[in-house]
Design a protein around this motif. Sequence first.
Motif, PDB file in Angstrom:
ATOM      1  N   PRO A 148     -34.129  27.249-117.648  1.00 47.62           N
ATOM      2  CA  PRO A 148     -33.900  27.730-119.015  1.00 47.62           C
ATOM      3  C   PRO A 148     -34.899  27.190-120.035  1.00 47.62           C
ATOM      4  O   PRO A 148     -35.418  27.937-120.863  1.00 47.62           O
ATOM      5  CB  PRO A 148     -32.479  27.250-119.314  1.00 47.62           C
ATOM      6  N   LEU A 149     -35.199  25.894-119.974  1.00 45.04           N
ATOM      7  CA  LEU A 149     -36.117  25.320-120.953  1.00 45.04           C
ATOM      8  C   LEU A 149     -37.541  25.837-120.764  1.00 45.04           C
ATOM      9  O   LEU A 149     -38.307  25.929-121.729  1.00 45.04           O
ATOM     10  CB  LEU A 149     -36.092  23.791-120.877  1.00 45.04           C
ATOM     11  N   ASP A 207     -33.195  25.247-128.337  1.00 43.82           N
ATOM     12  CA  ASP A 207     -33.643  24.101-127.547  1.00 43.82           C
ATOM     13  C   ASP A 207     -32.630  22.960-127.628  1.00 43.82           C
ATOM     14  O   ASP A 207     -32.275  22.348-126.611  1.00 43.82           O
ATOM     15  CB  ASP A 207     -35.012  23.641-128.052  1.00 43.82           C
ATOM     16  N   LEU A 210     -29.388  23.882-125.653  1.00 54.44           N
ATOM     17  CA  LEU A 210     -29.523  23.763-124.200  1.00 54.44           C
ATOM     18  C   LEU A 210     -29.481  22.311-123.744  1.00 54.44           C
ATOM     19  O   LEU A 210     -29.098  22.017-122.612  1.00 54.44           O
ATOM     20  CB  LEU A 210     -30.832  24.415-123.746  1.00 54.44           C
ATOM     21  N   LYS A 211     -29.874  21.411-124.627  1.00 52.37           N
ATOM     22  CA  LYS A 211     -29.901  19.992-124.265  1.00 52.37           C
ATOM     23  C   LYS A 211     -28.594  19.268-124.573  1.00 52.37           C
ATOM     24  O   LYS A 211     -28.396  18.146-124.107  1.00 52.37           O
ATOM     25  CB  LYS A 211     -31.054  19.296-125.001  1.00 52.37           C
ATOM     26  N   ASP A 217     -25.659  27.550-119.985  1.00 51.38           N
ATOM     27  CA  ASP A 217     -27.012  27.879-120.428  1.00 51.38           C
ATOM     28  C   ASP A 217     -27.229  29.384-120.555  1.00 51.38           C
ATOM     29  O   ASP A 217     -27.889  29.852-121.492  1.00 51.38           O
ATOM     30  CB  ASP A 217     -28.043  27.309-119.445  1.00 51.38           C
ATOM     31  N   LEU A 221     -28.513  31.353-123.889  1.00 50.06           N
ATOM     32  CA  LEU A 221     -29.758  32.116-123.841  1.00 50.06           C
ATOM     33  C   LEU A 221     -29.536  33.582-124.196  1.00 50.06           C
ATOM     34  O   LEU A 221     -30.322  34.177-124.944  1.00 50.06           O
ATOM     35  CB  LEU A 221     -30.386  32.001-122.452  1.00 50.06           C
TER      36      LEU A 221
END
Length: 244
Positions: A148-149, A207, A210-211, A217, A221
């Motif tokens: 994802p990242l 960002d 997601l973290k 995720d 997204l």
Amino acid sequence: MENYLDAPSDEAVLVLVARGIGRVQRIAKSAKSHGIRVDVKAPADWDDRGWDRLVGEEFRRLSRKADATAVAAIRAHAGNQPATIASQVASVCAAAPSVATITAEQVEDVIEGHGKASGFAIADAIAERKPSDALVALRGALEAGEAPLALVGAITFRSRQLLRVRSGAGPKDAGMSPNQHRRIKALVGAFNPGELAWCHDRLAELDLELKGSDLPDDVLLEVAVIELATSREVGAPFNPLATN
């Protein structure tokens, strides 16, 4: 691994990547005594120039010269991942030993991509303001196992290119070829005033989500990609001409 470090073989190369050596002091000491240790201080995520310098330094460490398009291409593929940057630069240099100055052409010939094709397929659909195409590309990328990242990195990279071109940057300053610059310039017109700045802010928010979010995720997204690909009128502070 420890047996290899005690008696390294010329027929096999071992590459170790670690965020720190506090718990692996013996392994780190043995690896340094038999090989080469390279310390990399990662720039902040927002520091584009810092990441460009890191890529350039990696080429110079291998005694190779690379132009701005090669640096931009490596960043597009590797994202903000120092280990991936080092690996991809090494692969490109090894595959083009006789090229005096490495360009994006050599990078594209060698690198299969870290979120490459799928990441930029999503980014292009967003830039073309096609939410359904962007969502299809995203789901395909996730099903293919893309990180994802890494996908966010590709979308962010394209967003920054759009911002640079809209601000009047030429091909060299934007870190792209003339042909790519013409293509990006054509896409810029699809965004309303302030919308690119809004997209960049939304990507920074994604960002962080997601973290640290408890949501899956893929959900984070999908919501973000639909929002990014959907044309919208934005207000202040993104659009300084907005009345609201």
